[in-house]
Design a protein around this motif. Structure first.
Motif, short mmCIF file in Angstrom:
data_model
loop_
_atom_site.label_atom_id
_atom_site.label_comp_id
_atom_site.label_asym_id
_atom_site.label_seq_id
_atom_site.Cartn_x
_atom_site.Cartn_y
_atom_site.Cartn_z
N ILE A 12 -41.70 38.85 -32.15
CA ILE A 12 -41.52 37.47 -31.74
C ILE A 12 -41.07 37.47 -30.29
O ILE A 12 -40.02 38.04 -29.96
N LEU A 13 -41.85 36.87 -29.43
CA LEU A 13 -41.53 36.83 -28.01
C LEU A 13 -40.50 35.75 -27.75
O LEU A 13 -40.80 34.55 -27.83
N ALA A 14 -39.26 36.17 -27.45
CA ALA A 14 -38.16 35.24 -27.26
C ALA A 14 -37.43 35.50 -25.95
O ALA A 14 -36.29 35.08 -25.78
N GLY A 15 -38.08 36.17 -25.00
CA GLY A 15 -37.42 36.58 -23.77
C GLY A 15 -37.60 35.66 -22.59
O GLY A 15 -37.17 35.99 -21.48
N GLY A 16 -38.22 34.51 -22.81
CA GLY A 16 -38.43 33.59 -21.69
C GLY A 16 -37.15 32.89 -21.28
O GLY A 16 -36.15 32.89 -22.01
N ASP A 71 -37.19 49.05 -18.51
CA ASP A 71 -36.98 48.88 -17.06
C ASP A 71 -38.26 48.60 -16.30
O ASP A 71 -38.31 47.71 -15.46
N GLU A 72 -39.31 49.37 -16.60
CA GLU A 72 -40.56 49.21 -15.85
C GLU A 72 -41.30 47.92 -16.17
O GLU A 72 -42.24 47.54 -15.47
N PHE A 73 -40.87 47.22 -17.24
CA PHE A 73 -41.52 45.98 -17.63
C PHE A 73 -40.61 44.76 -17.49
O PHE A 73 -40.96 43.68 -17.94
N THR A 74 -39.47 44.93 -16.86
CA THR A 74 -38.53 43.83 -16.68
C THR A 74 -39.13 42.74 -15.80
O THR A 74 -39.79 43.03 -14.81
N ASN A 75 -38.88 41.50 -16.18
CA ASN A 75 -39.36 40.32 -15.43
C ASN A 75 -40.88 40.29 -15.30
O ASN A 75 -41.40 39.79 -14.31
N ARG A 76 -41.58 40.78 -16.31
CA ARG A 76 -43.05 40.74 -16.31
C ARG A 76 -43.57 39.82 -17.41
O ARG A 76 -44.73 39.92 -17.80
N GLY A 77 -42.71 38.94 -17.90
CA GLY A 77 -43.14 37.95 -18.86
C GLY A 77 -43.53 38.52 -20.21
O GLY A 77 -43.09 39.62 -20.58
N PRO A 78 -44.38 37.80 -20.94
CA PRO A 78 -44.76 38.23 -22.28
C PRO A 78 -45.38 39.63 -22.33
O PRO A 78 -45.15 40.38 -23.27
N LEU A 79 -46.18 39.97 -21.32
CA LEU A 79 -46.81 41.29 -21.34
C LEU A 79 -45.76 42.39 -21.26
O LEU A 79 -45.91 43.44 -21.89
N GLY A 80 -44.67 42.15 -20.52
CA GLY A 80 -43.58 43.11 -20.48
C GLY A 80 -42.98 43.35 -21.85
O GLY A 80 -42.66 44.48 -22.22
N GLY A 81 -42.84 42.28 -22.63
CA GLY A 81 -42.33 42.41 -23.99
C GLY A 81 -43.28 43.18 -24.90
O GLY A 81 -42.87 44.03 -25.69
N ILE A 82 -44.57 42.88 -24.78
CA ILE A 82 -45.58 43.57 -25.61
C ILE A 82 -45.62 45.05 -25.26
O ILE A 82 -45.60 45.91 -26.16
N LEU A 83 -45.66 45.38 -23.97
CA LEU A 83 -45.70 46.79 -23.56
C LEU A 83 -44.42 47.53 -23.94
O LEU A 83 -44.46 48.70 -24.33
#
Length: 194
Positions: A12-16, A71-83
């Protein structure tokens, strides 16, 4: 020969930041309870494990297993969460749902799972708004982590663009409102009053 379907976890993407809403969209009540709770319970019916995807600086959600953005996916939106989820559990398929989709039902999930093609990058619905693939209610396959990461490293940070550039299994929505999302207080009030 039909491909064996690998195990599947829920995400569940809840990081916005919920800037337009002004408060955490995951905690809004759409189905008689906070949306995050509703989706968590729904996905537990179909997935071996379920996680919430969140930012590292975001407070933990009580009673839910979470995956923080790497770390490498921080502040990259939903794709950062998926990766981040794909990196934490290599080879696992991910049933990914954004927390601001109040019309997701058992039928939505069953359709994705029944028509899932594990040989594709993902199985996703076609948006009724613009006829493009909808990446935030989709199954992302674990074997696609490498190619997705390569596109990410080349500058593609939008999950929709990743799907457009890859080879997804695309599905028609049985209900044209399944993927309607809620982003503002006005939209939320309209939903509650409908």
């Amino acid at each position: 020969m039909k491909a064996t379907k690998p195990k599947i976890y829920g995400l569940i993407l809840a990081g916005g930041y919920s800037r337009r809403m002004g408060r955490d969209k995951a905690l809004l009540e759409f189905n008689g309870k906070p949306q995050v709770e509703y989706l968590y319970e729904l996905l537990q019916t179909y997935c071996e494990k379920v996680f919430l995807s969140k930012r590292i600086d975001q407070a933990a959600y009580k009673n839910f297993a979470c995956i923080n953005d790497k770390d490498e996916f921080t502040n990259r939106g939903p794709l950062g969460g998926i990766l981040s989820a794909m990196k934490e559990h290599p080879g696992t398929g991910w049933l990914v749902i954004a927390c601001d989709l109040p019309y997701i039902t058992k039928e939505t999930i069953q359709t994705l799972l029944t028509l899932r093609d594990p040989l594709k990058t993902a199985t996703a619905f076609i948006s009724t708004q613009d006829s493009l693939p909808e990446p935030l209610c989709a199954i992302w396959e674990g074997h696609a982590y490498g190619p997705i990461l390569q596109l990410f490293n080349e500058g593609a940070h939008c999950p929709r663009k990743i799907l457009i550039k890859s080879n997804p299994q695309l599905l028609k929505q049985n209900n044209p409102h399944w993927l309607d999302n809620i982003n503002t207080p006005r939209e939320y009030e309209q939903l509650k009053n409908s």
